[in-house]
Design a protein around this motif. Structure first.
Motif, PDB file in Angstrom:
ATOM      1  N   VAL A  25     -16.420   5.128  47.236  1.00 43.38           N
ATOM      2  CA  VAL A  25     -17.413   4.163  46.758  1.00 43.38           C
ATOM      3  C   VAL A  25     -18.457   3.919  47.841  1.00 43.38           C
ATOM      4  N   THR A  26     -19.726   3.927  47.444  1.00 49.70           N
ATOM      5  CA  THR A  26     -20.778   3.423  48.331  1.00 49.70           C
ATOM      6  C   THR A  26     -21.287   2.126  47.723  1.00 49.70           C
ATOM      7  N   TRP A  27     -21.171   1.064  48.497  1.00 51.23           N
ATOM      8  CA  TRP A  27     -21.566  -0.277  48.037  1.00 51.23           C
ATOM      9  C   TRP A  27     -22.899  -0.635  48.696  1.00 51.23           C
ATOM     10  N   TYR A  28     -23.944  -0.723  47.889  1.00 48.74           N
ATOM     11  CA  TYR A  28     -25.271  -1.034  48.417  1.00 48.74           C
ATOM     12  C   TYR A  28     -25.540  -2.531  48.316  1.00 48.74           C
ATOM     13  N   PHE A  29     -26.211  -3.059  49.300  1.00 51.35           N
ATOM     14  CA  PHE A  29     -26.664  -4.459  49.214  1.00 51.35           C
ATOM     15  C   PHE A  29     -28.007  -4.583  49.886  1.00 51.35           C
ATOM     16  N   HIS A  30     -28.805  -5.494  49.396  1.00 52.98           N
ATOM     17  CA  HIS A  30     -30.099  -5.757  50.018  1.00 52.98           C
ATOM     18  C   HIS A  30     -29.848  -6.300  51.414  1.00 52.98           C
ATOM     19  N   GLU A  31     -30.660  -5.883  52.369  1.00 49.68           N
ATOM     20  CA  GLU A  31     -30.343  -6.181  53.771  1.00 49.68           C
ATOM     21  C   GLU A  31     -30.200  -7.672  54.084  1.00 49.68           C
ATOM     22  N   ASP A  32     -30.840  -8.547  53.284  1.00 48.98           N
ATOM     23  CA  ASP A  32     -30.661  -9.977  53.565  1.00 48.98           C
ATOM     24  C   ASP A  32     -29.690 -10.647  52.581  1.00 48.98           C
ATOM     25  N   ASP A  33     -28.940  -9.837  51.837  1.00 48.75           N
ATOM     26  CA  ASP A  33     -28.030 -10.403  50.828  1.00 48.75           C
ATOM     27  C   ASP A  33     -26.577 -10.390  51.315  1.00 48.75           C
ATOM     28  N   GLU A  34     -26.265 -11.416  52.113  1.00 51.02           N
ATOM     29  CA  GLU A  34     -24.914 -11.499  52.680  1.00 51.02           C
ATOM     30  C   GLU A  34     -23.848 -11.664  51.607  1.00 51.02           C
ATOM     31  N   ASP A  35     -24.193 -12.380  50.524  1.00 50.23           N
ATOM     32  CA  ASP A  35     -23.200 -12.612  49.467  1.00 50.23           C
ATOM     33  C   ASP A  35     -22.786 -11.293  48.815  1.00 50.23           C
ATOM     34  N   MET A  36     -23.763 -10.397  48.591  1.00 51.65           N
ATOM     35  CA  MET A  36     -23.432  -9.109  47.978  1.00 51.65           C
ATOM     36  C   MET A  36     -22.630  -8.234  48.935  1.00 51.65           C
ATOM     37  N   GLU A  37     -22.952  -8.337  50.221  1.00 52.72           N
ATOM     38  CA  GLU A  37     -22.189  -7.600  51.231  1.00 52.72           C
ATOM     39  C   GLU A  37     -20.733  -8.087  51.246  1.00 52.72           C
ATOM     40  N   GLU A  38     -20.586  -9.425  51.249  1.00 51.23           N
ATOM     41  CA  GLU A  38     -19.246 -10.015  51.278  1.00 51.23           C
ATOM     42  C   GLU A  38     -18.458  -9.662  50.010  1.00 51.23           C
ATOM     43  N   ALA A  39     -19.155  -9.668  48.873  1.00 47.85           N
ATOM     44  CA  ALA A  39     -18.486  -9.313  47.614  1.00 47.85           C
ATOM     45  C   ALA A  39     -17.929  -7.897  47.703  1.00 47.85           C
ATOM     46  N   GLY A  40     -18.711  -6.988  48.272  1.00 49.50           N
ATOM     47  CA  GLY A  40     -18.259  -5.603  48.435  1.00 49.50           C
ATOM     48  C   GLY A  40     -17.055  -5.521  49.357  1.00 49.50           C
ATOM     49  N   GLU A  41     -17.106  -6.288  50.437  1.00 43.82           N
ATOM     50  CA  GLU A  41     -15.978  -6.289  51.386  1.00 43.82           C
ATOM     51  C   GLU A  41     -14.708  -6.795  50.713  1.00 43.82           C
ATOM     52  N   GLU A  42     -14.868  -7.850  49.891  1.00 39.31           N
ATOM     53  CA  GLU A  42     -13.694  -8.386  49.203  1.00 39.31           C
ATOM     54  C   GLU A  42     -13.103  -7.371  48.231  1.00 39.31           C
ATOM     55  N   PHE A  43     -13.981  -6.685  47.502  1.00 44.75           N
ATOM     56  CA  PHE A  43     -13.475  -5.643  46.588  1.00 44.75           C
ATOM     57  C   PHE A  43     -12.745  -4.557  47.384  1.00 44.75           C
ATOM     58  N   SER A  44     -13.321  -4.175  48.526  1.00 39.15           N
ATOM     59  CA  SER A  44     -12.717  -3.088  49.302  1.00 39.15           C
ATOM     60  C   SER A  44     -11.328  -3.478  49.808  1.00 39.15           C
ATOM     61  N   GLU A  45     -11.107  -4.795  49.999  1.00 36.15           N
ATOM     62  CA  GLU A  45      -9.799  -5.263  50.443  1.00 36.15           C
ATOM     63  C   GLU A  45      -8.782  -5.314  49.298  1.00 36.15           C
ATOM     64  N   LEU A  46      -9.306  -5.321  48.078  1.00 37.86           N
ATOM     65  CA  LEU A  46      -8.412  -5.463  46.917  1.00 37.86           C
ATOM     66  C   LEU A  46      -7.980  -4.131  46.317  1.00 37.86           C
ATOM     67  N   VAL A  47      -8.694  -3.055  46.644  1.00 37.41           N
ATOM     68  CA  VAL A  47      -8.324  -1.751  46.060  1.00 37.41           C
ATOM     69  C   VAL A  47      -8.151  -0.704  47.155  1.00 37.41           C
ATOM     70  N   ASP A  48      -7.418   0.350  46.800  1.00 39.02           N
ATOM     71  CA  ASP A  48      -7.138   1.402  47.755  1.00 39.02           C
ATOM     72  C   ASP A  48      -8.055   2.599  47.476  1.00 39.02           C
ATOM     73  N   VAL A  49      -9.343   2.392  47.776  1.00 34.90           N
ATOM     74  CA  VAL A  49     -10.356   3.435  47.589  1.00 34.90           C
ATOM     75  C   VAL A  49     -11.277   3.347  48.819  1.00 34.90           C
TER      76      VAL A  49
END
Lengths: 170, 120
Positions: free
Chosen positions: B89-113
């Motif tokens: 998976v490549t998770w893109y986020f707008h450079e000033d969008d910390e919430d989207m970055e954090e959301a991606g990090e949380e998903f990455s912690e929940l799945v084994d991909v």
């Protein structure tokens, strides 16, 4: 009301189409005020959860049984913060459950909310109405402040549930 | 394998899953009225694809915004990717969008991909 700088107030029927229109209007307003993109995103986020909560939970009342029920949504701005307020009738039977859910959320700090979010998304299931049970948690996370809420009895069946979320501007 | 191609709208994301051109991308805004119904074709597509996947498949998530009901379905999609051999998976986020970055990090912690993060 006026010195609180209301940006938008909507009262009436709530549907997905109306949600989209309200969002578009509020977005245009925030745009024209030149608000910073990070704040705009948080406000948008809270507005969506709020509006979709009303769509999902406020539409099921039968007018003959429960009387006329309308919901209200507003967004406004103080100098230092935006506030998003909603009010809608709910069955009085569900007051205790909603209240304890919100109290629990308000008792948690940033990390506690993150953990709660992860627990619900991992173990929860979508409700019959298509909700993930994450709306309030998400609103609290985007806000960074406590959620303010109240329940007023309307009649023997229904209570008016109001909820206010603030988004600090700095 | 059929191409899954959904045009984005103001409340649903653009989705292209195209095995011929090797494009697998979900982008835009996601706040559909019924997120389970909206994302079902994606889950169905993956159920078929996982039987004979390429050696590597790079899924791009380029979301500008998603509501909480969508986040549940995004997790379902990511969980399905665990069954697709060679998925990443490549998770893109707008450079000033910390919430989207954090959301991606949380998903990455929940799945084994495997996850990679990129700004746009």
């Amino acid at each position: 009301m006026i010195n609180k700088n209301l940006i938008l107030v909507y009262e009436g029927e709530f549907t997905q189409d109306i949600t989209k229109s309200v969002l578009a209007m509020a977005e245009r307003n925030l745009e024209s005020m030149g608000e910073e993109s990070g704040i705009k995103r948080k406000v948008f986020n809270v507005m969506v959860e709020c509006l979709q909560n009303i769509c999902k939970h406020s539409e099921t009342f039968d007018e003959e049984t429960y009387g006329k029920t309308t919901a209200i949504f507003m967004i406004g701005k103080h100098d230092s913060e935006y506030f998003i307020t909603s009010g809608n009738p709910i069955l009085s039977d569900s007051v205790a459950a909603i209240s304890s859910k919100l109290e629990n959320i308000n008792s948690l700090d940033k990390d506690g909310l993150k953990q709660l979010y992860k627990d619900i998304i991992k173990n929860g299931r979508l409700s019959e109405k298509g909700g993930a049970g994450l709306g309030f948690v998400d609103m609290a996370r985007k806000s960074g402040k406590k959620l303010t809420f109240d329940f007023e009895p309307i009649n023997e069946h229904l209570s008016f549930f109001s909820l206010k979320t603030t988004i600090p501007r700095n | 394998m059929n191409i899954l191609n959904l045009e984005g709208t103001e409340d649903t994301p653009k989705i292209i899953f195209d095995n011929q051109n090797k494009v697998y991308e979900i982008s835009g805004r996601s706040l559909p009225e019924d997120s389970a119904e909206f994302f079902q074709p994606v889950l169905d597509w993956l159920d078929e694809y996982k039987n004979a996947p390429d050696a590597e498949t790079a899924f791009q998530f380029k979301l500008e915004y998603f509501n909480t009901a969508s986040s549940k379905l995004i997790l379902d999609i990511l969980s399905k990717l665990e069954e697709v051999d060679g998925a990443k998976v490549t998770w893109y986020f707008h450079e000033d969008d910390e919430d989207m970055e954090e959301a991606g990090e949380e998903f990455s912690e929940l799945v084994d991909v495997p996850f990679e993060f990129k700004t746009y």
